[in-house]
Design an enzyme around this catalytic site. Structure first.
Site, short mmCIF file in Angstrom:
data_model
loop_
_atom_site.label_atom_id
_atom_site.label_comp_id
_atom_site.label_asym_id
_atom_site.label_seq_id
_atom_site.Cartn_x
_atom_site.Cartn_y
_atom_site.Cartn_z
N HIS A 14 3.44 -2.04 3.34
CA HIS A 14 3.49 -0.69 2.78
C HIS A 14 4.84 -0.43 2.13
O HIS A 14 5.87 -0.87 2.66
CB HIS A 14 3.26 0.37 3.87
CG HIS A 14 1.91 0.30 4.50
ND1 HIS A 14 1.60 -0.62 5.51
CD2 HIS A 14 0.77 1.01 4.29
CE1 HIS A 14 0.34 -0.47 5.87
NE2 HIS A 14 -0.18 0.52 5.15
N ASP B 40 0.79 -1.23 0.00
CA ASP B 40 0.00 0.00 0.00
C ASP B 40 0.82 1.28 0.00
O ASP B 40 1.95 1.32 0.51
CB ASP B 40 -0.91 0.03 1.23
CG ASP B 40 -2.13 -0.85 1.09
OD1 ASP B 40 -2.12 -1.76 0.24
OD2 ASP B 40 -3.11 -0.63 1.84
#
Length: 258
Positions: A226, A79
Site C-alpha cells: 500500500h 494499493d
C-alpha cells in the site's frame, strides 16, 4: 481474501467526496465521449492512443493472479493511492531496482492527485481501478452501487491520467461479486487478486513485512503493498529490502496477465 478493515479511518473522510461524484449515467457518457473522440481522430492526451490500457475490449472475468513474466515472474501491486507523501518514494524505489508495478488507485485519490497518476503512467507502470471510496462491504451492496463505485472510479482515474484507462479492477478488501467481476471485465479491466498479503496497512514492522513476502511467495506471484491509507514508512523500507531480494532470487518483475 482478507478484509482490510483496520486502520482505514481516513477513508471515512473521503466518503463525503465520493458521494459527490457524478452520477453513473454522466460518468458513462464522459467515458464514452473520450473513447469516441480518440476513435474519430480528435487530439487525445499525450501518447494516449499508444499507451496500454486504452483498449476497452472485454477481458476474462476470472480473478487473475498469474504473472506475464513467466514462472519466475512476480507482480508488485500497490494499493489505495496515489498519495503525495508515499507514492513518489515508491516510484523512486521501483526505478532504482528496475521494477514495474500495478497501482490500484481509488477514484478519490486519483482525482485529488492527477499529477501523481501521470507520473505512474510515465514510469511505465499500469493502472488498476480500486473503486471510488474503498468500501470493503461493496459485495453487500446493490448492483447499482457497485456499478457506480467501479465505473466512476474508472472515469476518474482515466481523466487524471490524461486518457490512460485502468487495465485491472481490484475490489476493496477482496469484496468481489460475480456481477462486479463481469462489469469490470466488460470494460477491459481484469479482476485482480493477490497471493501475498503483506498486511503492511497494519504497520507490523518492516521486518515482519519482508518476512511475510519471503515466506508466502511460494503461494503465488502477486504481492500486495500500500502507498496510502496512513504512515507507509514501513512499506517503503520493506520495498527497499524486498525488491533487491527478489532479483537475487532470480525473479523478474511483470504484470498480471489479462
Amino acid at each position: 481474501m482478507a478484509r482490510h478493515g483496520g486502520g482505514r479511518g481516513w477513508y471515512g473522510k473521503v466518503v463525503g467526496a465520493a458521494l459527490g461524484v457524478t452520477m453513473l449515467a454522466v460518468g458513462a457518457s464522459v467515458w464514452t465521449a473520450q473513447a469516441d473522440s480518440v476513435g474519430v481522430g480528435a487530439t487525445p492526451g499525450p501518447s494516449a492512443s499508444a499507451t496500454p490500457g486504452n483498449d476497452t475490449k472485454p477481458v476474462d472475468a476470472g480473478i487473475v493472479h498469474a504473472s506475464d513474466a513467466g514462472p519466475r515472474g512476480v507482480n508488485i501491486t500497490i494499493d489505495d493511492g496515489p498519495d503525495p507523501a508515499w507514492t513518489p518514494q515508491v516510484l523512486d524505489l521501483l526505478e532504482e531496482y528496475g521494477a514495474k508495478a500495478t497501482f490500484c488507485m481509488t477514484g478519490v485519490q486519483a482525482e485529488a492527485h492527477p499529477g501523481l497518476v501521470k507520473d505512474v503512467v510515465a514510469a511505465g507502470h499500469r493502472l488498476c481501478d480500486h473503486s471510488v471510496s474503498h468500501d470493503t462491504a461493496m459485495d453487500k451492496k446493490s448492483e447499482a452501487y457497485q456499478s457506480k463505485e467501479i465505473l466512476d472510479a474508472e472515469r476518474m482515474i482515466t481523466e487524471a491520467s490524461g486518457g490512460v484507462r485502468p487495465m485491472y479492477y481490484r475490489a476493496p478488501g477482496g469484496a468481489f461479486t460475480p456481477y462486479s467481476r463481469r462489469l469490470a471485465a466488460s470494460h477491459g479491466m481484469r479482476p485482480l487478486g493477490w497471493n501475498v498479503d503483506t498486511k503492511d496497512f497494519e504497520r507490523p514492522g518492516t521486518e515482519a513485512i519482508v518476512t511475510t513476502v519471503q515466506r508466502e511467495l511460494a503461494n503465488g506471484p502477486t504481492i500486495l503493498f500500500h502507498d496510502a491509507g496512513g504512515d507507509r514508512t514501513q512499506t517503503v523500507e520493506a520495498l527497499r529490502q524486498v525488491l533487491p531480494w527478489l532479483k537475487e532470487q532470480g525473479h523478474t518483475f511483470g504484470f498480471p496477465v489479462r
